[in-house]
Design an enzyme around this catalytic site. Structure first.
Site, mmCIF file in Angstrom:
data_model
loop_
_atom_site.group_PDB
_atom_site.id
_atom_site.type_symbol
_atom_site.label_atom_id
_atom_site.label_comp_id
_atom_site.label_asym_id
_atom_site.label_seq_id
_atom_site.Cartn_x
_atom_site.Cartn_y
_atom_site.Cartn_z
ATOM 1 N N GLU A 107 -2.686 -5.604 -4.113
ATOM 2 C CA GLU A 107 -3.454 -5.282 -2.911
ATOM 3 C C GLU A 107 -4.798 -6.007 -2.892
ATOM 4 O O GLU A 107 -5.238 -6.502 -1.849
ATOM 5 C CB GLU A 107 -3.709 -3.770 -2.842
ATOM 6 C CG GLU A 107 -2.624 -2.987 -2.149
ATOM 7 C CD GLU A 107 -3.045 -1.549 -1.955
ATOM 8 O OE1 GLU A 107 -2.705 -0.983 -0.918
ATOM 9 O OE2 GLU A 107 -3.727 -0.987 -2.831
ATOM 10 N N HIS A 157 0.833 -1.206 0.000
ATOM 11 C CA HIS A 157 0.000 0.000 0.000
ATOM 12 C C HIS A 157 0.870 1.259 0.000
ATOM 13 O O HIS A 157 0.597 2.221 -0.731
ATOM 14 C CB HIS A 157 -0.919 -0.012 1.218
ATOM 15 C CG HIS A 157 -1.943 1.085 1.205
ATOM 16 N ND1 HIS A 157 -3.023 1.105 0.355
ATOM 17 C CD2 HIS A 157 -2.031 2.232 1.936
ATOM 18 C CE1 HIS A 157 -3.736 2.196 0.557
ATOM 19 N NE2 HIS A 157 -3.160 2.898 1.517
ATOM 20 N N ASN A 198 25.443 -21.621 -9.052
ATOM 21 C CA ASN A 198 26.291 -22.766 -9.378
ATOM 22 C C ASN A 198 26.001 -23.934 -8.429
ATOM 23 O O ASN A 198 25.938 -25.100 -8.843
ATOM 24 C CB ASN A 198 27.763 -22.349 -9.281
ATOM 25 C CG ASN A 198 28.698 -23.423 -9.769
ATOM 26 O OD1 ASN A 198 28.774 -23.700 -10.957
ATOM 27 N ND2 ASN A 198 29.414 -24.053 -8.850
#
Length: 659
Positions: A68, A46, A396
């Site tokens: 939201e 928000h 990796n």
């Protein structure tokens, strides 16, 4: 309004909010019953939406707004949490990070998020969130009685319908501004939707307010229309019965309630009353300013050392007192400046759990990332550089190190692999260890690839130790991957890691056991330019040993020295530790052995050693200066410093001496 002055703050705060969203999402995924995580995510989202809309970054604000809606449905138990919901939220965070990165690089922060927005809308559509339309407002007995009394006192009672623009992203904020205008004109009696629903943006785009005021219809409409993103305002007079008529209808309970209400009493805002702003104790400072401050202070430290030297030579009590006081003050100042530059490594580590989650999912592996020592602090300039090398090593480990679940089970391992990322201090350095319990490094496979690529020849291959073979994977373009993937295996990873770490004055080493896993250990200097050191004398030369590496000093008699496999050792508090003669190591001229050994006991992690010198000079604050490009790679020397008498002393790297 010129928003450029706020851009840097916006970028920093946006990154903080996105990191918080990432962290809370990771925690929520492990415990979907705890809606406290969702509330925390909603707050950050928000805030980010509001900041983005204010700064004019519409794509950012639009995507956050859709996030939201999903989060609101979850926290109100209107949407079941499943993998698709979490994946969509994680994808949204990735897109937001790309947009913020674009803004930080001077871009417009635009990104095509239509497909992502549609995905979020589809998720919410499956479990629609209750939205309250302001079609009408109910007049209960209490409201009608209040209105009757106020009209009899000469006030106007209006029913005001406010329609916001459909594209408005900050509905609660606009509603607050409208209510603020209304409260300045009179008293708000009731609203539809309710105050709580308006605060939580649970309304489509309109709301109704009953207002008692002395203002005229026209003036009210003009004031409300001045609020940004208000599309239209309809104001109608409320038909109110006379007070005498109402008295016959009012129940005793309502009458008692009315006595407690006065028209002049201020009404509460539909949004929570503003809290008193807390005194902000922090400010944001550009790192270049801290660098300049550090450089100036380094010169001050050198001059301080010179003053201390002059004070000793002149033996003047008043000068001694002044220099001593200046030393104390500058020492306190030094601590403050150094601490200002220190940042916990968690600022880098925090983004890795999310990355490992996504990679393991893409590869079909089960991986747990354990982080230890995230509060270990490093200089800000080093923190900024180590992120990419660690990303390479982690990718990796995920791709090459950890095996597929079935293969792990066949080898008697847990189906879920573990990667452990650990940071800790040792002496004047920080060590970061990356360890996995995967397949380890196949010596023969690495050797064959190195031979095929011409990195080494057959004769050299026969003489290499395991550790030297493992070091071959740092060669430019080296890769053992059979297929190129988006994760790793492009042969452009580990050589970049080594080059970056070495450019920072650090080093990286590998230990591996085939079938059991690998460990990459990165050693980094704190790059604190000012350190406490013990000055020692060797013949005519002076050296400095970082105090953070020293356990204690000792005087050792020659008869206490023993020889094991040609190595001098001593019994130090019940433990046998090796002795290293620094005069022999550094080939100090005119070296003569006295009737005893002056030994400095130093440590590296859990390992210790004794360094033999001629004598101890004393402790001093010194400025660490790089040897530059003229003397690169000098063994066991990390830099030099200028002493109070103008002479140069080399700084010994104790970590390099202990293997």
């Amino acid at each position: 309004m010129d928003m450029n002055q706020y851009l840097e703050v916006f970028i920093e705060e946006s990154r903080e909010h996105l990191q918080n969203v990432n962290d809370q999402l990771m925690r929520f995924e492990k415990n979907t019953d705890d809606l406290g995580y969702v509330n925390e995510i909603f707050r950050s989202a928000h805030t980010l939406k509001g900041m983005s809309a204010t700064m004019g970054f519409d794509d950012l604000a639009q995507l956050t707004h859709k996030m939201e809606n999903v989060l609101d449905a979850v926290r109100n138990h209107q949407l079941d949490v499943h993998t698709e919901v979490l994946d969509a939220l994680f994808e949204s965070v990735d897109a937001l990070e790309i947009m913020v990165q674009s803004i930080s690089e001077g871009g417009d922060g635009q990104l095509d998020v239509k497909l992502l927005v549609q995905k979020l809308q589809r998720i919410v559509a499956e479990e629609p969130v209750a939205q309250h339309a302001a079609s009408s407002i109910e007049y209960d007995e209490l409201v009608e009685t209040l209105l009757s009394q106020t009209v009899d006192q000469g006030f106007n009672a209006f029913e005001i319908t406010v329609q916001l623009e459909r594209t408005c992203l900050l509905k609660a904020a606009r509603a607050y501004m409208v209510f603020d205008v209304l409260e300045q004109a009179g008293d708000v009696i009731k609203s539809a939707p309710t105050v709580q629903d308006i605060e939580q943006e649970k309304f489509e785009s309109s709301f109704i307010v009953i207002l008692v005021t002395n203002e005229s219809h026209e003036k009210l409409q003009a004031s409300i229309m001045e609020v940004s993103e208000v599309e239209s305002v309809k104001i109608a007079a409320v038909p109110v019965k006379k007070e005498t008529e109402m008295e016959e209808l009012v129940s005793p309970e309502v009458a008692a309630a009315i006595q407690e209400v006065t028209v002049s009493a201020p009404s509460k805002s539909p949004v929570e009353e503003k809290r008193q702003p807390s005194n902000n104790k922090t400010i944001r400072v550009n790192i270049d300013r801290l660098d300049s401050l550090m450089n100036l202070f380094e010169e001050l430290v050198i001059d301080r050392g010179r003053l201390e030297q002059i004070s000793k030579e002149l033996n003047n009590s008043e000068l001694d007192e002044t220099v001593e006081r200046m030393s104390r003050i500058s020492g306190d100042l030094q601590t403050i400046i150094l601490n200002m530059r220190m940042v916990p490594v968690e600022t880098v580590f925090n983004r890795f759990p999310r990355m490992v989650r996504q990679l393991s999912k893409d590869l079909g592996k089960q991986i747990e990332l354990q982080i230890v020592g995230a509060d270990t602090e490093l200089d800000r300039t080093v923190i900024d550089e180590i992120g990419d090398p660690l990303v390479h090593l982690l990718r990796n480990a995920v791709d090459h190190g950890i095996e597929m679940p079935q293969a792990r089970l066949e080898n008697g391992k847990n189906a879920k692999g573990t990667i452990r990322l650990k940071a800790y201090h040792s002496g004047n350095h920080v060590f970061i260890d990356l360890e996995d319990d995967g397949a380890g490094i196949n010596r023969e496979k690495v050797l064959q690839k190195a031979l095929d690529r011409g990195i080494i020849d057959g004769k050299t291959a026969e003489t290499l130790t395991d550790k030297q073979v493992y070091e071959l994977i740092f060669a430019s373009g080296f890769s053992t991957a059979e297929q190129i993937s988006d994760v790793s295996g492009r042969g452009v990873g580990l050589d970049v890691v080594k080059n970056t770490i070495e450019s920072l004055g650090g080093s990286v080493t590998i230990d591996s056991s085939e079938g059991y896993g690998s460990r990459f250990s990165i050693q980094l200097p704190l790059t604190l330019s000012i350190i406490s050191a013990l000055l020692v004398q060797m013949s005519e030369e002076r050296y400095a040993l970082p105090l953070s590496s020293i356990i204690e000093t000792a005087i050792v008699q020659p008869k206490e020295v023993m020889h094991v496999h040609g190595q001098k050792v001593i019994d130090f508090r019940g433990a046998i530790i090796p002795l290293i003669d620094l005069k022999e190591l550094f080939t100090v001229p005119n070296s003569v052995q006295g009737d005893h050994y002056s030994v400095v006991i130093v440590k590296k992690g859990e390992k210790t050693a004794g360094l033999i010198v001629d004598s101890f000079i004393g402790q001093q604050e010194i400025v660490l200066k790089s040897l530059g490009h003229y003397l690169p790679g000098v063994f066991a020397i990390s830099g030099a410093t200028i002493l109070g008498d103008g002479q140069v002393a080399l700084i010994i790297d104790c970590n390099a001496l202990i293997k």
